[in-house]
Design a protein around this motif. Structure first.
Motif, mmCIF file in Angstrom:
data_model
loop_
_atom_site.group_PDB
_atom_site.id
_atom_site.type_symbol
_atom_site.label_atom_id
_atom_site.label_comp_id
_atom_site.label_asym_id
_atom_site.label_seq_id
_atom_site.Cartn_x
_atom_site.Cartn_y
_atom_site.Cartn_z
ATOM 1 N N UNK A 113 0.842 -1.204 0.000
ATOM 2 C CA UNK A 113 0.000 0.000 0.000
ATOM 3 C C UNK A 113 0.876 1.252 0.000
ATOM 4 N N UNK A 114 1.923 1.257 0.807
ATOM 5 C CA UNK A 114 2.829 2.401 0.874
ATOM 6 C C UNK A 114 3.494 2.655 -0.476
ATOM 7 N N UNK A 115 4.047 1.608 -1.075
ATOM 8 C CA UNK A 115 4.757 1.782 -2.342
ATOM 9 C C UNK A 115 3.801 2.105 -3.491
ATOM 10 N N UNK A 116 2.589 1.570 -3.443
ATOM 11 C CA UNK A 116 1.599 1.915 -4.466
ATOM 12 C C UNK A 116 1.279 3.402 -4.368
ATOM 13 N N UNK A 117 1.167 3.920 -3.147
ATOM 14 C CA UNK A 117 0.937 5.355 -2.945
ATOM 15 C C UNK A 117 2.120 6.175 -3.409
ATOM 16 N N UNK A 118 3.323 5.675 -3.181
ATOM 17 C CA UNK A 118 4.532 6.384 -3.609
ATOM 18 C C UNK A 118 4.595 6.465 -5.126
ATOM 19 N N UNK A 119 4.150 5.420 -5.807
ATOM 20 C CA UNK A 119 4.132 5.430 -7.272
ATOM 21 C C UNK A 119 3.156 6.495 -7.760
ATOM 22 N N UNK A 120 1.980 6.579 -7.125
ATOM 23 C CA UNK A 120 1.012 7.615 -7.495
ATOM 24 C C UNK A 120 1.603 9.001 -7.303
ATOM 25 N N UNK A 121 2.305 9.216 -6.194
ATOM 26 C CA UNK A 121 2.915 10.525 -5.929
ATOM 27 C C UNK A 121 3.980 10.842 -6.962
ATOM 28 N N UNK A 122 4.736 9.837 -7.357
ATOM 29 C CA UNK A 122 5.805 10.049 -8.330
ATOM 30 C C UNK A 122 5.225 10.441 -9.684
ATOM 31 N N UNK A 123 4.030 9.935 -10.001
ATOM 32 C CA UNK A 123 3.401 10.245 -11.276
ATOM 33 C C UNK A 123 2.877 11.681 -11.311
ATOM 34 N N UNK A 124 2.686 12.277 -10.167
ATOM 35 C CA UNK A 124 2.206 13.650 -10.119
ATOM 36 C C UNK A 124 3.351 14.600 -10.440
ATOM 37 N N UNK A 125 3.006 15.680 -11.138
ATOM 38 C CA UNK A 125 4.012 16.660 -11.502
ATOM 39 C C UNK A 125 3.478 18.059 -11.243
ATOM 40 N N UNK A 126 4.344 19.023 -11.397
ATOM 41 C CA UNK A 126 3.914 20.412 -11.326
ATOM 42 C C UNK A 126 3.220 20.775 -12.627
#
Length: 164
Positions: free
Chosen positions: A14-27
């Motif tokens: 769950x933590x790493x899946x959330x981290x992947x989502x955060x990484x996909x976000x950009x400015x």
């Protein structure tokens, strides 16, 4: 012990899946109307109206609907400044000229949306960089909305090279 390990594994997933989502976000990167560009648009619109013998006021808005520049022309009525802002806001809100919006409202079988600050009058034009609306201009005071719109279009033409 087996349930404890499964809990850790599930938590890690769950933590790493959330981290992947955060990484996909950009400015968000977007074009913005500079003060110099707003001034050029305003001068172009005023020059066109003055050449045609019209005394006008105008408003240039940024892409969030805030006033970037307002000019109350010499000899204009007190209502022209606010009316120019409303025309610009209508063009920005609906991403088309305020005249096109007025025609759409007139042809509609239902009442127009009650959006504070919009107006069904010609003279507001969106400023687009490609297909992205980065601001708008509204002109008020010429004897007819089509003349206001022509001045607004002439103003935008002054920065046409920047908008490609």
């Amino acid at each position: 012990m087996k349930n404890l390990n499964l809990t850790y594994v599930a938590s890690a997933l769950v933590f790493f899946a959330g981290a992947i989502d955060c990484k996909a976000q950009t400015l968000v990167t977007q074009k913005a109307l500079s003060v110099d560009a707003a001034l050029a648009v305003a001068h172009g619109a005023l020059d066109k109206c003055h050449t045609d013998g019209y005394r006008v006021s105008l408003t240039v808005l940024d892409n969030s609907g805030l006033v970037k520049l307002q000019v109350r022309g010499d000899g204009t009525g007190p209502h022209t400044l606010e009316h120019s802002r409303r025309k610009a806001y209508t063009a920005l809100t609906f991403k088309r000229t305020s005249g096109e919006t007025a025609r759409a409202w007139a042809a509609a079988t239902t009442p127009p949306p009650a959006i504070e600050g919009t107006v069904g009058a010609q003279g507001g034009v969106p400023i687009k960089a490609g297909n992205e609306v980065i601001g708008s201009i509204g002109v008020s005071g010429a004897p007819g909305g089509e003349k206001d719109e022509a001045c607004a279009v002439a103003g935008i033409a002054k920065i046409a090279d920047l908008l490609k």
